[in-house]
Write a protein that holds these residues in place. Structure first.
Motif, short mmCIF file in Angstrom:
data_model
loop_
_atom_site.label_atom_id
_atom_site.label_comp_id
_atom_site.label_asym_id
_atom_site.label_seq_id
_atom_site.Cartn_x
_atom_site.Cartn_y
_atom_site.Cartn_z
N GLN A 51 2.73 21.61 -49.60
CA GLN A 51 2.24 20.35 -48.67
C GLN A 51 2.28 20.89 -47.32
N CYS A 95 3.41 9.82 -52.07
CA CYS A 95 3.37 11.10 -51.80
C CYS A 95 3.16 11.28 -50.31
N LEU A 96 3.67 12.26 -49.68
CA LEU A 96 3.30 12.52 -48.18
C LEU A 96 2.26 12.98 -47.81
N HIS A 137 8.46 15.45 -59.51
CA HIS A 137 7.28 15.10 -58.66
C HIS A 137 7.10 16.55 -57.69
N GLU A 138 8.13 17.10 -57.22
CA GLU A 138 8.03 18.16 -56.41
C GLU A 138 7.58 19.47 -57.10
N HIS A 141 3.89 19.73 -57.78
CA HIS A 141 3.13 20.28 -56.70
C HIS A 141 3.02 21.53 -56.64
ZN ZN Z 1 4.18 14.48 -53.38
#
Ligand code: ZN
Length: 173
Positions: A51, A95-96, A137-138, A141
């Motif tokens: 990210q 999510c960012l 979640h992470e 990614h």
């Molecule tokens: Zn995320």
């Protein structure tokens, strides 16, 4: 520590499987520091290295005000889910990298996560609830998986419509 730019949906780095970290060195610890600063600045509870445009297997989580168990900051190198409980849990996620979108995602409630700390020490913990959700979640990614991939095709189409509309408005404004 320094703020890093957060990559937004559409950036290919978010879809690449991230590379295993070979050695937990000062470079990795610097990345963790930057990721924490970037996450806090953005008011997020988790962030994965892709990210911020770094395709390496590093994540940070801090539940902040929702941290009922006093877990504090969790930073993990090469994290993986080694076991998942059968019971599922449904809760909204955001999510960012996909600002403005939120949807209910079903995940195993309890998982066992293993990895290394930024000091290179082995980490293994069974987690449940929000911490479990945030870690899953992470870790997703790191495999190029986003929460929008874990909802029904119908809901995903709705989300993508909303996303395209919000992006178009951003460009127009
Ligand atoms: Zn995320």
């Amino acid at each position: 520590m320094a703020l890093r730019g957060i990559r937004i949906l559409g950036d290919p780095v978010l879809r690449e499987p991230a590379e295993e970290v070979e050695a937990v060195d000062d470079d990795v610890r610097g990345l963790v520091g930057d990721m924490l600063e970037t996450m806090y600045h953005a008011d997020g509870i988790g962030l994965a290295a892709p990210q911020v445009g770094v395709s390496r297997r590093v994540i940070v989580v801090d539940l902040g005000n929702s941290d009922e168990d006093g877990v504090g900051t969790v930073a993990l190198v090469n994290p993986r889910v080694v076991e998942a409980g059968r019971q599922k849990d449904k809760a909204p996620e955001g999510c960012l990298s996909i600002p403005g979108l939120e949807e209910v995602v079903e995940r195993p409630d309890t998982v066992t996560v293993e990895g290394l700390t930024p000091e290179g020490e082995p980490f293994s913990r069974e987690v449940s609830g929000l911490l479990s959700r945030a870690l899953q979640h992470e870790i997703d990614h790191l495999d190029g998986i986003l929460f929008i991939d874990r909802v029904s095709p119908f809901k995903r189409r709705m989300l993508m419509k909303k996303w395209q509309k919000s992006r178009a408005e951003e460009v127009a404004s």
